[in-house]
Scaffold this motif. Structure first.
Motif: not given
Length: 337
Positions: A4, A107-109, A172-174, A176
């Motif tokens: 995370r 959105y990352q979470h 997609k979590a990157t 940020l």
């Protein structure tokens, strides 16, 4: 296991392209302006260097469109609110973090929670695929290498299909990171331009002159270094808190996550002497950004806020996250014998 990302995004500013620093005289300040107490290398003007000239990549960055946009944003906030410069920097930081990075962090979470919920299904697929590959290897006489490559190829395909099905590819979590780090760099360079007198004049007074009297408390001059080291140390402590909060919420971290935690701790400590060598305006921005990152991380632990953002529940979620965090912090740092 996925790592995370921390909310704060800590990165050192690019090293300055000094050229022949120390051999050129520093221009005398305008009438009434306070002489900067920065080191000689920190006051060189970048405005006279063409982006394609011999000044180097830093000067090109300092005169780039994104940095100019950050300068206009800061000037606009200062003009619209009428706040002193320390208040304008704080307000702009809160606005940027609240309107851009907080939604991206949520959105990352959201993506990481969906990926975490897929892990039992992925493990089940891996077990069945391993059995099927073993049967085919015995029937067709595959070598161990061929069987292993077949397993990996099909496993990647099946996992990718799961990510497509649930629309939660980990990349997609990157998003940020790709937004937060450039924003942090552009704002920092913009404030450096202001503090060194390299950009803008407003109502006959340069922004540098305004920053020289735009501070508060123990740092009244935002163009000078913080000789008390209160801002740099506060920055380091805040960043360390962000790292430790991440470490405390993880049980059984992978080797990569452990290495990254140690790396981020080292970066947090290293930022203290770095922050002591740049204008207070930049350190104030860094500190405000880190404090917002800390608040953001704590907010994203709230079950109510996660529900509001429609972040799926996971096995590791707690109904009392703050109580659990305090208990873990107390156990690790206070009651430890």
């Amino acid at each position: 296991m996925l790592y995370r990302l921390a909310g704060s995004g800590l990165r050192r500013l690019p090293a300055l392209q000094l050229g022949a620093w120390g051999t050129q005289p520093v221009p005398a300040p305008a009438s009434g302006a306070k002489r900067s107490s920065l080191p000689l290398w920190a006051v060189g003007s970048v405005s006279a260097v063409s982006p394609g000239g011999a000044g180097g990549w830093y000067e090109a960055l300092a005169t780039s469109a994104p940095v100019e946009g950050a300068e206009e944003l800061l000037l606009g906030a200062h003009t619209a609110t009428g706040l002193p410069w320390w208040g304008s920097i704080l307000l702009t930081t809160v606005a940027l973090r609240g309107s851009i990075t907080l939604p991206l962090a949520a959105y990352q979470h959201y993506i990481l929670a969906k990926v975490e919920n897929l892990q039992p299904e992925i493990k089940n697929i891996a077990r069945h695929l391993n059995q099927e590959v073993a049967i085919c290897a015995n029937q067709l006489g595959w070598s161990k290498r061929v069987a292993r490559l077949t397993y990996l190829k099909n496993m990647r395909r099946l996992v990718s299909e799961l990510y497509v099905r649930d629309n939660c590819h980990p990349f997609k979590a990157t998003v940020l990171v790709w937004i937060q780090i450039p924003m942090w760099v552009f704002m920092s360079v913009a404030l450096r331009n202001f503090s060194t007198g390299a950009a803008h004049a407003e109502a006959g007074f340069s922004v540098q002159e305004q920053l020289a009297t735009g501070g508060v408390l123990w740092f009244p001059d935002l163009t000078a270094l913080d000789s008390t080291w209160i801002l740099p140390v506060s920055l380091g402590v805040t960043n360390l808190l962000i790292v430790e909060i991440f470490a405390l919420q993880k049980i059984g971290m992978s080797r990569f996550q452990t290495y990254m935690t140690y790396f981020m701790r080292a970066v947090s400590v290293l930022m203290i002497p770095i922050a002591a060598t740049v204008p207070s305006s930049i350190v104030l921005y860094w500190l405000c950004s880190s404090l917002m990152g800390l608040s953001q991380n704590l907010l994203l632990r709230s079950p109510g806020f996660r529900q509001l953002c429609r972040i799926p529940l996971t096995k590791g979620d707690s109904d009392t996250p703050y109580k659990d965090l305090f208990a873990a912090f107390y156990s690790k740092f206070i009651s430890r014998k």
